[in-house]
Scaffold this active site. Structure first.
Site, PDB file in Angstrom:
ATOM      1  CG  ASN A   1       1.658  -3.733   0.184  1.00  0.00           C
ATOM      2  OD1 ASN A   1       1.465  -3.044   1.178  1.00  0.00           O
ATOM      3  ND2 ASN A   1       2.194  -3.252  -0.922  1.00  0.00           N
ATOM      4  CG  PHE A   2      -2.506  -3.418   0.084  1.00  0.00           C
ATOM      5  CD1 PHE A   2      -2.076  -4.163  -1.016  1.00  0.00           C
ATOM      6  CD2 PHE A   2      -2.441  -2.043   0.008  1.00  0.00           C
ATOM      7  CE1 PHE A   2      -1.615  -3.545  -2.168  1.00  0.00           C
ATOM      8  CE2 PHE A   2      -1.976  -1.402  -1.144  1.00  0.00           C
ATOM      9  CZ  PHE A   2      -1.561  -2.161  -2.235  1.00  0.00           C
ATOM     10  CG  LEU A   3      -1.549  -6.088   8.440  1.00  0.00           C
ATOM     11  CD1 LEU A   3      -2.692  -7.096   8.544  1.00  0.00           C
ATOM     12  CD2 LEU A   3      -0.327  -6.598   9.201  1.00  0.00           C
TER      13      LEU A   3
ATOM     14  CB  THR B   1       7.936  -2.100   3.363  1.00  0.00           C
ATOM     15  OG1 THR B   1       6.605  -1.821   2.934  1.00  0.00           O
ATOM     16  CG2 THR B   1       8.829  -2.431   2.189  1.00  0.00           C
TER      17      THR B   1
ATOM     18  CG  LEU C   1       3.177  -1.424  -5.887  1.00  0.00           C
ATOM     19  CD1 LEU C   1       2.081  -2.123  -6.653  1.00  0.00           C
ATOM     20  CD2 LEU C   1       3.717  -0.217  -6.651  1.00  0.00           C
TER      21      LEU C   1
HETATM   22  C1  80O Z   1       1.837  11.819   2.561  1.00  0.00           C
HETATM   23  O1  80O Z   1       0.899  10.871   3.014  1.00  0.00           O
HETATM   24  C2  80O Z   1       1.342   9.840   3.801  1.00  0.00           C
HETATM   25  C3  80O Z   1       0.369   8.918   4.182  1.00  0.00           C
HETATM   26  C4  80O Z   1       0.755   7.842   4.983  1.00  0.00           C
HETATM   27  C5  80O Z   1       2.087   7.671   5.397  1.00  0.00           C
HETATM   28  C6  80O Z   1       3.035   8.600   4.995  1.00  0.00           C
HETATM   29  C7  80O Z   1       4.467   8.453   5.425  1.00  0.00           C
HETATM   30  C8  80O Z   1       4.987   7.130   4.912  1.00  0.00           C
HETATM   31  N1  80O Z   1       4.915   6.106   5.631  1.00  0.00           N
HETATM   32  N2  80O Z   1       5.541   7.115   3.635  1.00  0.00           N
HETATM   33  C9  80O Z   1       6.046   5.961   3.098  1.00  0.00           C
HETATM   34  O2  80O Z   1       5.980   4.867   3.633  1.00  0.00           O
HETATM   35  C10 80O Z   1       6.740   6.115   1.795  1.00  0.00           C
HETATM   36  C11 80O Z   1       7.559   7.198   1.541  1.00  0.00           C
HETATM   37  C12 80O Z   1       8.226   7.263   0.316  1.00  0.00           C
HETATM   38  C13 80O Z   1       8.089   6.228  -0.618  1.00  0.00           C
HETATM   39  N3  80O Z   1       7.272   5.162  -0.360  1.00  0.00           N
HETATM   40  C14 80O Z   1       6.610   5.106   0.806  1.00  0.00           C
HETATM   41  O3  80O Z   1       5.788   4.035   1.066  1.00  0.00           O
HETATM   42  C15 80O Z   1       5.319   3.330  -0.085  1.00  0.00           C
HETATM   43  C16 80O Z   1       5.969   1.959  -0.062  1.00  0.00           C
HETATM   44  C17 80O Z   1       5.450   1.123   1.096  1.00  0.00           C
HETATM   45  N4  80O Z   1       3.988   1.056   1.084  1.00  0.00           N
HETATM   46  C18 80O Z   1       3.369   2.396   1.159  1.00  0.00           C
HETATM   47  C19 80O Z   1       3.799   3.253  -0.009  1.00  0.00           C
HETATM   48  C20 80O Z   1       2.672   9.689   4.186  1.00  0.00           C
END
Ligand code: 80O
Length: 389
Positions: A137-139, A173, A389
């Site tokens: 994670n966190f790449l 992910t 996460l």
């Molecule tokens: C609202 O602020 C954001 C800031 C950056 C990206 C995104 C969209 C997005 N990429 N959302 C998700 O990946 C995401 C949407 C719903 C639930 N978990 C999620 O990602 C989690 C799990 C993977 N690591 C990031 C956090 C939204």
């Protein structure tokens, strides 16, 4: 061509998707640890590897600042994840973690941290096979160093350090499609503070909807509906572990959590993770459990709002309370805690409550991957019991 790096890796390749003769399981067999490259991969000359001690306030602050300015943004570049220092320490220090898997890249001359990647150990079950894996994670590569092909060497370095601990699989992910997703999840958002969400451009006023009608639509009661709904406490860990282990058995891919894992991952931690149980008033048995983690996002370039306070659905188990009622109670306590939005993926049984609880679909997908482990058929999101996460 498109995936120059990933086509060299032991991951499901698009061209193999139709080859059903390939067996499910590890793609490459483990080697002896003495066979693993003993020295770090070469970085471009100006840069050096550093192991990041997240217990060091200074190092944790450097990692926080790198991610806060350079980590994942939404597709419209309006928001950027803003993981807190407390959250990062929690996320990276589960039972059995390896400090060596918290990897940074510094500029040799200035010692500036310009890239980061992490792994944590996890036992992940795939069908009936419990596999020791790294959750990667966190790449993050500093915006000014993109397209220097740093990410492939960082992925190879974390893989090398994971191999040195005799672990040969990983889970991760991404918001982009790489070879080859084990499943692709839709994310959903439930407005808690619709006025702010519309002000900052996260949401739009529905057609034929006024603001007052919108506020009414998303209004929630002041307190949870379920009798016996209360914060999870240390004494609940054995019961919640039993509940969670039994519940996760229904999914094809899920973590294999023991009491120490459950204590780490779901014991409430201020501004990091919240979790609640339903203790039956009659016999004091724990019948249900819900949890969500705190992941704010920076709002990029807004004149008056700088932070979007977001809760992310984590693990939820219902054995007596209807899941939809349990998840509505989660929305109620999240609203009480000042969250602006509650996010969920369509994994596990989440599909059953998303529409009824007025979640709206997000504008992107989150793809799940396994490294060095082939699965025969791409999974439906409802077959996935793993939240990263
Ligand atoms: C609202 O602020 C954001 C800031 C950056 C990206 C995104 C969209 C997005 N990429 N959302 C998700 O990946 C995401 C949407 C719903 C639930 N978990 C999620 O990602 C989690 C799990 C993977 N690591 C990031 C956090 C939204």
């Amino acid at each position: 061509h498109r995936h120059k790096f990933w086509e060299t890796q032991p991951v499901g390749q698009f061209k193999d998707l139709t080859d059903t003769s390939l067996p499910e399981g590890p793609i490459e067999t483990p080697t002896a640890i003495s066979e693993v490259k003993q020295e770090p991969y070469n970085l471009p000359n100006l840069y050096e590897w550093v192991t990041c001690d997240m217990n060091s306030e200074d190092t944790c602050a450097e990692v926080y600042n790198l991610l806060s300015n350079n980590y994942v943004e939404d597709d419209e570049n309006m928001f950027r994840f803003n993981y807190s220092k407390e959250f990062l320490r929690w996320a990276l220090h589960p039972p059995g973690y390896y400090k060596a898997w918290h990897i940074g890249v510094r500029v040799k001359s200035s010692k500036k941290l310009v890239a980061f990647i992490t792994g944590i150990p996890a036992r992940i079950r795939v069908r009936t096979d419990v596999v020791s894996m790294a959750e990667v994670n966190f790449l993050c590569v500093h915006k000014k160093l993109r397209s220097k092909r740093l990410a492939p060497v960082m992925i190879k370095e974390v893989t090398r350090r994971v191999h040195l601990e005799n672990i040969w699989q990983a889970a991760y992910t991404a918001g982009v499609v790489l070879p080859t997703p084990i499943t692709s999840c839709q994310y959903w958002h439930r407005s808690l503070n619709p006025k702010k969400l519309i002000d900052v451009g996260f949401s739009r006023l529905g057609q034929r909807m006024t603001m007052s009608r919108t506020l009414k639509l998303f209004k929630l009661p002041d307190s949870p509906a379920t009798p016996g709904f209360r914060k999870l406490e240390l004494r609940d860990v054995p019961a919640v572990t039993r509940l969670l282990r039994a519940y996760l058995m229904q999914f094809v891919v899920a973590p294999d959590l023991d009491e120490l894992d459950v204590e780490h991952w779901v014991l409430p931690k201020e501004e990091v993770v919240d979790s609640y149980v339903v203790e039956s008033p009659e016999d004091h048995k724990i019948t249900d459990f819900c949890s969500f983690y705190t992941l704010p996002s920076s709002i990029l370039g807004h004149p008056t709002h700088s932070i979007l306070k977001a809760a992310y659905s984590y693990y939820n188990v219902s054995t007596k309370t209807p899941l939809v009622q349990l998840m509505n109670d989660a929305l109620i306590v999240a609203k009480q805690k000042g969250f602006d939005v509650f996010n969920a993926l369509d994994v596990m049984r989440n599909e059953s409550f998303l529409k009824e609880l007025k979640y709206g679909p997000g504008d992107g997908k989150l793809h799940y991957y396994l490294y060095n482990y082939r699965i025969k058929h791409i999974l439906r999101p409802s077959e996935l019991g793993l939240v990263l996460l």
